[in-house]
Structure formats: C-alpha cells, structure tokens
Scaffold this motif. Structure first.
Motif, PDB file in Angstrom:
ATOM      1  N   LEU A  98      50.745  45.510  37.300  1.00 59.02           N
ATOM      2  CA  LEU A  98      49.554  44.794  36.879  1.00 59.02           C
ATOM      3  C   LEU A  98      49.186  45.208  35.461  1.00 59.02           C
ATOM      4  N   ARG A 342      43.380  50.217  46.078  1.00 53.23           N
ATOM      5  CA  ARG A 342      42.971  49.097  45.225  1.00 53.23           C
ATOM      6  C   ARG A 342      44.184  48.377  44.634  1.00 53.23           C
ATOM      7  N   ALA A 346      45.389  44.414  45.120  1.00 52.61           N
ATOM      8  CA  ALA A 346      45.637  43.544  43.976  1.00 52.61           C
ATOM      9  C   ALA A 346      47.059  42.990  44.004  1.00 52.61           C
ATOM     10  N   LYS A 347      48.016  43.810  44.445  1.00 50.68           N
ATOM     11  CA  LYS A 347      49.399  43.345  44.472  1.00 50.68           C
ATOM     12  C   LYS A 347      49.657  42.384  45.635  1.00 50.68           C
ATOM     13  N   GLN A 349      47.510  40.168  46.490  1.00 52.38           N
ATOM     14  CA  GLN A 349      47.022  38.919  45.918  1.00 52.38           C
ATOM     15  C   GLN A 349      48.031  38.366  44.910  1.00 52.38           C
ATOM     16  N   ASP A 350      48.582  39.252  44.080  1.00 49.92           N
ATOM     17  CA  ASP A 350      49.583  38.842  43.093  1.00 49.92           C
ATOM     18  C   ASP A 350      50.818  38.271  43.769  1.00 49.92           C
TER      19      ASP A 350
END
Length: 444
Positions: A98, A342, A346-347, A349-350
């Motif tokens: 990210l 966290r 996020a990953k 979602q990515d």
C-alpha cells in the motif's frame, strides 16, 4: 555403428523444433499417425515422443495430443525467476503493498531507534525467538481462532522458511506427502530438495477430493498432508467446516502429520476454524507477514505441538540460527500495536477491488478464485495454447505463468495463473486487458 531408427527420428524432430521448422504450439501427429507415417511400431512412436518430452521439446496432454513447446521460455515459465526485465509487468508474483507503507516503515524505524535496549538486537537471539516476542505472535494468532501458547510458537524467516524447518525437523527423505494436484510451487521446490515424494490429491470445484485422499492412504504409506485450507494458492478455495472435520478425521485414522499453510488466510474474513485448532496434536501451522505486510519483511511464524518444538528449533539453528533481531522487533511491534490488523483489512479491500477488476475484464471466461484473492486461475479453451500465450504476452512486456509450476500430477491442466497484487491499479488494468486480448486472439 548406425543409430537405431527411433533415435534418428528423435534427432530429426528435435532439429526441426530447435530450428523453428516446427514452431511452438504445433500439434504433432498422434502416436498411431506417427507410427503409420514412419512405418514403425506404435510402442516405438511412443518412445520417440517420450524422449522428446524428456528433452523439454514437447508436452503431451491426455485427450489433447502432443505439442511443440516454446524453448525460448525460462524453466517454470517465469515462476522461479527472482526478477524481471525493466518495463515488464509482473503477473507472476504477488508483492502487495500500500502507498502508505513506506512512511509507516520510517516511523517504525525511528521508534525502534529510540527504544531502550538496542544492544540486545545486535546479539544472537534464541533460535525460536525471544519469549516476549513469541507471546506477541501467540496473541495475534489467538485473535484469528488459533489458541496457542508462546512456548508452541516459533519465529522464522518467512513462511517459506517455516515450511522448510518443519520438513527438516519432522520428515525424512523418501516420505510420502499428500498435497493438492495444484499447489504452491515453493512447496514443490522444498520437496524436491529434501527428496520427499508428493502424492497428488485430485481437486473438486470446492476443494481437494477427500474421499480420494482416504483411498490413497489405504494404498500408500502417507506420512503427512500439506494443505492450504483457507484461501488456497492458486485456486482460492476456503474449505468448509465439514471439509476440515473430514480432513482431520482422515489424518487421525491414518496417523498423518498435517502441515497447514496459512500465508494468504488473512484475506478470507470469517473463515472456519484452522486445522491447527481442530487437531492441535498433529498440526503444524505456518504463516508470515510477507503478504499481509511486505515481502521484504522476512518474518514468519510456526506453531506446533510441544513435543515437536525442540526439533523445529534445531532446524532453525541449522538453517538460519535465528530470525534477524531487528526485523523481528519491528514485526512484533506492528503485531502488538494493531498495525498488522489494519494492514490486513486494507489489503483485503485492495485484493477485493483487484479481483473485481479482473472479473470484469475476463467476463465470459471460466474464472476460478476467491473474491478477496490476489490471484486468479484461468482455464483455457481447447484451441488456446498456454505456452504461446505466455510467449505472446512476454513480447508485450507482461509476465504470466502457466499451470506447470503448480501441478503435482502428471497431467498438467490447460490454464494460466495471474497474480494481481504487484502492479499499480492502472498498470494492472492495462496488463489484464492485454491478457484478455491475447486470449481472444488465440481463440479466433
């Protein structure tokens, strides 16, 4: 002394392939057609093709025929290559990162530099990690449904190292290991290095054929099962609770060691209970931070029943002595303060976004994969040659892999595997469109 007739034929065909007179992807005559044309016995024709295949010049596919291979491609069609040429878009390896991670690393290094006992990080560490760091990892795993003690938890230099020390400690040359017919290439490399025999488990649409595994165990002396029950690489399946119970039942009935690879498990939300929690007495659980944090952060974890811990610690000592102390301190700090949790969110979602993009581009094709996965499996139509597709895309600066590096059975599926986690989104979109165009071009 004149060469045998079949040897002359092998040499002639090999010369035609190497010179390009028989270009890559050419379908050769059937065994019977070759025998009739050359006036040789059918068994001799079979021997000719077997020698050409052993030379790496042709590939035989049951039900499809014998085809000329592209000898310009590297071994493993790129999957084993550590780096790519300048400008090449990498759809072979996943390196999910990210944008904010570089700044996070700077902050973490500053905090580490300002911490108390830096001198301790310059010394040898206990082979399995310092007790407080092992406890941090154990707490992290408990939040994912795996309740283990720090004493059962060992720190290693990435998940691949975790698999290696597990095999070094608990397996012996000649042991038979059951694994999926399509599996992680790194485990294939490890098995070859340690002289382990891999026994393929046929695949179904939703996971390994566990009835076939049970049958294999009645005919062969299987020592262990290597499994990726939560987000399988490359097929993306997540085994149901019932499938996991069935696998554990087979393992207990036949006294099997279970090796659970959870490298990509963080991508599957609300997954069923890990095998290591269902069968703690016989399961080694292996994971790491390469995918959830960064591939350069070579920190992984192994959990095992207490009686096996000492043997795994000896294997760590024999291979790396201990995980690098600075890396371990950094990783454990991120585990403890919630940074890893966290990043995992996020990953997920990515990966979901990238998978959705790929599904839109390949609409109408038989895509196989998990909706939150960083990879996609694409079976190919009869008329599309995987090697021709790889070569065509390589000329366009896009690297992909065929099924060959993942296959443990003699019959290699006609498919490609796309890694979605390395290229920036705009570059990924363009590269995937190039793959789709290449497939369409080869189809029509």
């Amino acid at each position: 002394m004149p060469q045998p007739r079949y040897k002359q034929l092998v040499d002639t065909l090999a010369a035609d392939i190497r010179s390009g007179r028989l270009p890559p992807g050419t379908r050769l005559p059937t065994h019977r057609q070759l025998a009739a044309k050359q006036r040789i016995a059918l068994v001799t024709a079979t021997r000719v093709y077997a020698e050409l295949e052993a030379m790496g010049l042709v590939s035989g596919e049951p039900g499809r025929g014998t085809f000329v291979r592209d000898t310009s491609l590297p071994p493993g069609l790129g999957i084993d290559q550590p780096s790519l040429g300048a400008g090449m878009v990498d759809l072979n390896f996943n390196n999910p990162a990210l944008a904010e991670q570089s700044a996070m690393l700077r902050d973490a290094l500053r905090q580490l530099a300002a911490s108390g006992d830096l001198e301790a990080l310059l010394r040898y560490q206990p082979h399995g990690g310092r007790p407080h760091e092992r406890a941090i990892v154990a707490r992290h795993l408990a939040s994912r449904g795996l309740a283990v003690s720090g004493e059962q938890t060992l720190l290693v230099s990435g998940a691949q190292h975790g698999l290696t020390v597990t095999a070094m400690a608990l397996l012996r040359a000649g042991d038979v290991i059951a694994c999926d017919a399509l599996t992680y290439p790194g485990f294939k490399v490890l098995a070859e290095a340690l002289q382990l025999e891999l026994l393929p488990i046929p695949a179904t649409a939703h996971g390994p054929d566990l009835a076939a595994l049970a049958q294999l165990c009645t005919h062969r002396r299987v020592r262990a099962v290597y499994s990726m029950p939560t987000l399988h690489n490359p097929l993306g399946w997540v085994l149901s609770a019932a499938q996991r119970q069935q696998l554990v039942s087979i393992a207990r009935r036949h006294e099997l060691l279970l090796i659970e690879d959870a490298a990509y498990a963080f991508l599957a939300e609300q997954a069923p209970t890990p095998l290591a929690a269902l069968a703690p007495e016989r399961t080694v659980y292996v994971s790491g931070l390469s995918k959830s944090v960064a591939t350069g952060l070579r920190v992984g974890f192994v959990t095992a029943p207490l009686p096996w811990v000492a043997a795994i610690e000896r294997a760590i000592r024999a291979s790396t002595w201990n995980t690098p102390a600075v890396m371990t301190a950094l990783a454990c700090g991120w585990l403890d303060d919630g940074t890893v949790t966290r990043l995992e969110a996020a990953k997920r979602q990515d990966a979901t976004s990238r998978q959705a993009l790929a599904r839109r581009i390949f609409a109408g094709l038989p895509c196989v994969g998990h909706p939150a996965s960083y990879f996609l499996w694409l079976p190919l139509a009869e008329e599309v040659r995987a090697e021709q597709l790889v070569a065509r895309l390589a000329a366009q600066q896009v690297a992909i892999a065929t099924a060959e590096p993942f296959a443990t059975s003699a019959q290699v599926p006609h498919a490609i595997r796309l890694a979605l986690g390395s290229a920036p989104p705009d570059v990924l979109q363009q590269a995937l469109q190039q793959v789709r165009q290449a497939i369409d071009y080869c189809t029509y």
